[in-house]
Write a protein that holds these residues in place. Structure first.
Motif, mmCIF file in Angstrom:
data_model
loop_
_atom_site.group_PDB
_atom_site.id
_atom_site.type_symbol
_atom_site.label_atom_id
_atom_site.label_comp_id
_atom_site.label_asym_id
_atom_site.label_seq_id
_atom_site.Cartn_x
_atom_site.Cartn_y
_atom_site.Cartn_z
ATOM 1 N N GLY A 1 1.022 -1.110 0.037
ATOM 2 C CA GLY A 1 -0.040 -0.132 0.170
ATOM 3 C C GLY A 1 0.840 1.370 0.169
ATOM 4 N N SER A 2 2.103 1.265 0.602
ATOM 5 C CA SER A 2 2.948 2.466 0.978
ATOM 6 C C SER A 2 3.362 2.887 -0.510
ATOM 7 N N GLU A 3 3.687 1.506 -1.327
ATOM 8 C CA GLU A 3 4.179 2.009 -2.772
ATOM 9 C C GLU A 3 3.233 2.303 -3.521
ATOM 10 N N LEU A 4 2.074 1.789 -3.584
ATOM 11 C CA LEU A 4 0.827 2.265 -4.336
ATOM 12 C C LEU A 4 0.522 3.690 -4.040
ATOM 13 N N PHE A 5 0.778 4.042 -2.657
ATOM 14 C CA PHE A 5 0.381 5.597 -2.366
ATOM 15 C C PHE A 5 1.283 6.461 -3.300
ATOM 16 N N GLN A 6 2.323 6.060 -3.484
ATOM 17 C CA GLN A 6 3.322 7.064 -4.189
ATOM 18 C C GLN A 6 3.239 6.958 -5.798
ATOM 19 N N THR A 7 2.755 5.776 -6.175
ATOM 20 C CA THR A 7 2.593 5.701 -7.469
ATOM 21 C C THR A 7 1.261 5.796 -8.319
ATOM 22 N N VAL A 8 0.176 5.446 -7.694
ATOM 23 C CA VAL A 8 -1.253 5.606 -8.102
ATOM 24 C C VAL A 8 -1.744 7.018 -8.443
ATOM 25 N N GLY A 9 -1.252 7.997 -7.781
ATOM 26 C CA GLY A 9 -1.808 9.270 -7.775
ATOM 27 C C GLY A 9 -1.999 10.069 -6.222
ATOM 28 N N CYS A 10 -2.104 9.272 -5.248
ATOM 29 C CA CYS A 10 -2.453 9.575 -3.924
ATOM 30 C C CYS A 10 -1.460 10.953 -3.507
ATOM 31 N N ASN B 1 -14.898 4.811 -4.753
ATOM 32 C CA ASN B 1 -15.833 6.198 -5.407
ATOM 33 C C ASN B 1 -15.971 7.286 -4.381
ATOM 34 N N PRO B 2 -15.150 8.046 -4.514
ATOM 35 C CA PRO B 2 -15.154 9.142 -3.579
ATOM 36 C C PRO B 2 -16.622 9.988 -3.682
ATOM 37 N N ASP B 3 -16.853 10.318 -4.677
ATOM 38 C CA ASP B 3 -18.036 11.063 -5.213
ATOM 39 C C ASP B 3 -19.401 10.318 -4.710
ATOM 40 N N ALA B 4 -19.205 9.003 -4.350
ATOM 41 C CA ALA B 4 -20.567 8.282 -3.857
ATOM 42 C C ALA B 4 -20.740 8.717 -2.338
ATOM 43 N N LEU B 5 -19.702 8.941 -1.512
ATOM 44 C CA LEU B 5 -19.564 9.101 -0.016
ATOM 45 C C LEU B 5 -19.773 10.612 0.077
ATOM 46 N N LYS B 6 -19.016 11.452 -0.875
ATOM 47 C CA LYS B 6 -19.242 12.889 -0.556
ATOM 48 C C LYS B 6 -19.376 13.638 -2.011
ATOM 49 N N PRO B 7 -20.609 13.937 -2.247
ATOM 50 C CA PRO B 7 -20.795 14.249 -3.828
ATOM 51 C C PRO B 7 -20.179 15.584 -3.902
ATOM 52 N N GLY B 8 -19.446 15.690 -5.247
ATOM 53 C CA GLY B 8 -18.729 16.731 -5.596
ATOM 54 C C GLY B 8 -17.148 16.556 -4.989
ATOM 55 N N ALA B 9 -16.891 15.526 -4.435
ATOM 56 C CA ALA B 9 -15.376 15.464 -3.732
ATOM 57 C C ALA B 9 -14.359 15.670 -4.809
ATOM 58 N N LYS B 10 -13.394 16.493 -4.361
ATOM 59 C CA LYS B 10 -12.303 16.694 -5.083
ATOM 60 C C LYS B 10 -11.427 15.800 -5.419
ATOM 61 N N MET B 11 -11.517 14.618 -4.543
ATOM 62 C CA MET B 11 -10.580 13.444 -4.762
ATOM 63 C C MET B 11 -11.265 12.657 -5.835
ATOM 64 N N PRO B 12 -10.292 12.268 -6.952
ATOM 65 C CA PRO B 12 -11.010 11.812 -8.103
ATOM 66 C C PRO B 12 -10.709 10.206 -7.907
ATOM 67 N N ASP B 13 -11.738 9.640 -8.727
ATOM 68 C CA ASP B 13 -11.911 8.154 -8.680
ATOM 69 C C ASP B 13 -10.707 7.685 -9.591
ATOM 70 N N LEU B 14 -9.818 6.954 -8.965
ATOM 71 C CA LEU B 14 -8.469 6.740 -9.497
ATOM 72 C C LEU B 14 -8.600 5.218 -10.262
ATOM 73 N N GLY B 15 -9.879 4.829 -9.989
ATOM 74 C CA GLY B 15 -10.015 3.498 -10.914
ATOM 75 C C GLY B 15 -9.036 2.387 -10.345
ATOM 76 N N LEU B 16 -9.067 2.289 -8.926
ATOM 77 C CA LEU B 16 -8.204 1.209 -8.217
ATOM 78 C C LEU B 16 -9.042 -0.229 -8.244
ATOM 79 N N ARG B 17 -8.068 -1.079 -8.392
ATOM 80 C CA ARG B 17 -8.643 -2.583 -8.332
ATOM 81 C C ARG B 17 -8.774 -2.915 -6.799
ATOM 82 N N PRO B 18 -9.794 -3.902 -6.700
ATOM 83 C CA PRO B 18 -9.903 -4.195 -5.091
ATOM 84 C C PRO B 18 -8.829 -4.419 -4.230
ATOM 85 N N ASP B 19 -7.868 -5.258 -5.162
ATOM 86 C CA ASP B 19 -6.501 -5.538 -4.360
ATOM 87 C C ASP B 19 -5.884 -4.503 -3.881
ATOM 88 N N GLN B 20 -5.881 -3.471 -4.871
ATOM 89 C CA GLN B 20 -4.958 -1.981 -4.527
ATOM 90 C C GLN B 20 -5.854 -1.380 -3.477
#
Ligand code: CUA
Length: 334
Positions: free
Chosen positions: A248-257, A303-322
């Motif tokens: 997870g820590s590696e993904l954090f640096q690479t997928v966009g977070c 899906n950030p937008d489903a929890l907070k409509p208009g959320a500035k955090m994008p949906d990064l299209g992450l897989r369930p394992d990610q």
């Protein structure tokens, strides 16, 4: 034809709004001040409301009396005596309200000045409002956090209010009044808590789609507990433990977070979104709207937008394992 039209639903809504005032769990009730600044406001509010209520009863009572007393009745021909102007009455009802206003003005102006006094030895917290979360920076302690404002009890807290985008309003009804966060300027508010506890607050100015999800908590602690919190916050981020968290820590640096979030001691230094260095020391996330559970975090990353409509955090299209790996990492950031 009963003629009720929209009256019934409007009546039901009005009744509902009225009855919510009778609830027992009212964590944002300004009628229960929990510190000296909220107490000052409360001590002004109560007498002013009582005076206003007295005048209301007097005026409406007189109105009802005259309506009833001089209503039309068949067989009664005589009209009440008609008066056109009465200087004595007019002077009286000009002077009486002026006196009432003058009386109310004395404590009002005193309270305004007391609340506007800027304490010099207070703990300073810079509060930057964002769509839709709160950034709390302690400039003298070198701490940056989000959505949960820790304060020591019995000490004045000077909150300096700024905005990163639009106008918001910071308010914790049990500890202080509320004040706007206006882009391009710094307002301030002083708050203080007498007893340890959690005092909910929220944004009080409509600021877009998730205005209602822009909440925060003030967590008042004893001096010792607050100092322990400060020490923990100033420490480095926890190293990921276990295979999944490391992934997870590696993904954090690479997928966009890392583009928006910062985690001290790692390459992630983004400033657009909450600092996550000690993310797992908070009990909530996403504008203090959701409890920080693994399930909620997974839903949020999916899906950030489903929890907070208009959320500035994008949906990064992450897989369930990610998502699973990222949640494991985030939950270890104590
Ligand atoms: Cu920020 Cu409403």
């Amino acid at each position: 034809m009963t003629g009720s039209g929209p009256r019934k639903p409007i009546g039901a809504v009005a009744l509902g709004a009225f009855l919510t005032g009778c609830g027992r769990n009212l964590p944002q009730s300004s009628l229960e001040p929990a510190g000296p600044y909220a107490q000052k406001i409360h001590s002004l509010f109560v007498p002013v409301v009582l005076i206003a209520a007295g005048i209301f009863l007097l005026v409406e009572g007189a109105l009802l009396y005259f309506l009833f007393r001089y209503r039309y009745r068949p067989g009664r021909e005589t009209m009440p005596r008609q008066i056109h102007g009465s200087p004595r009455l007019e002077i009286a009802w000009t002077i009486a309200p002026a006196v009432v206003l003058a009386v109310v003005a004395v404590p009002t102006i005193r309270t305004i000045y007391e609340l506007a006094e800027r304490p010099t030895d207070a703990l300073r917290v810079r509060v930057v409002a964002h769509q839709w979360w709160w950034e709390f920076e302690y400039p003298d302690l070198g701490i940056v956090t989000a959505n949960e404002l820790h304060i020591p009890t019995g000490r004045q807290i000077l909150v300096e209010l700024e905005s990163a985008d639009v106008i918001h309003s910071f308010g914790v009804p049990r500890l202080a009044g509320k004040q706007d966060n206006v882009p391009g300027r710094t307002n301030f508010l002083v708050l203080q808590a007498d007893e340890p506890g959690t005092y909910p607050g929220q944004c009080f100015e409509f600021c877009g789609l998730s205005h209602a999800n822009m909440r925060f908590r003030v967590i008042a602690q004893t001096r010792e507990d607050f100092e322990a919190w400060v020490r923990a916050q100033r420490g480095p981020a926890a190293e990921p433990r276990g295979e999944l968290a490391r992934e997870g820590s590696e993904l954090f640096q690479t997928v966009g977070c890392a583009a928006c979030h910062a985690i001290e001691g790692t390459p992630a230094q983004g400033v657009l979104a909450p600092n996550l260095t000690h993310f797992a020391s908070r009990s909530t996330f996403a504008g203090a709207t959701y409890e920080r559970t693994a399930r909620n975090l997974a839903r949020w990353l999916d899906n950030p937008d489903a929890l907070k409509p208009g959320a500035k955090m994008p949906d990064l299209g992450l897989r369930p394992d990610q998502i699973e790996a990222l949640v494991a990492y985030l939950q270890g950031l104590r």
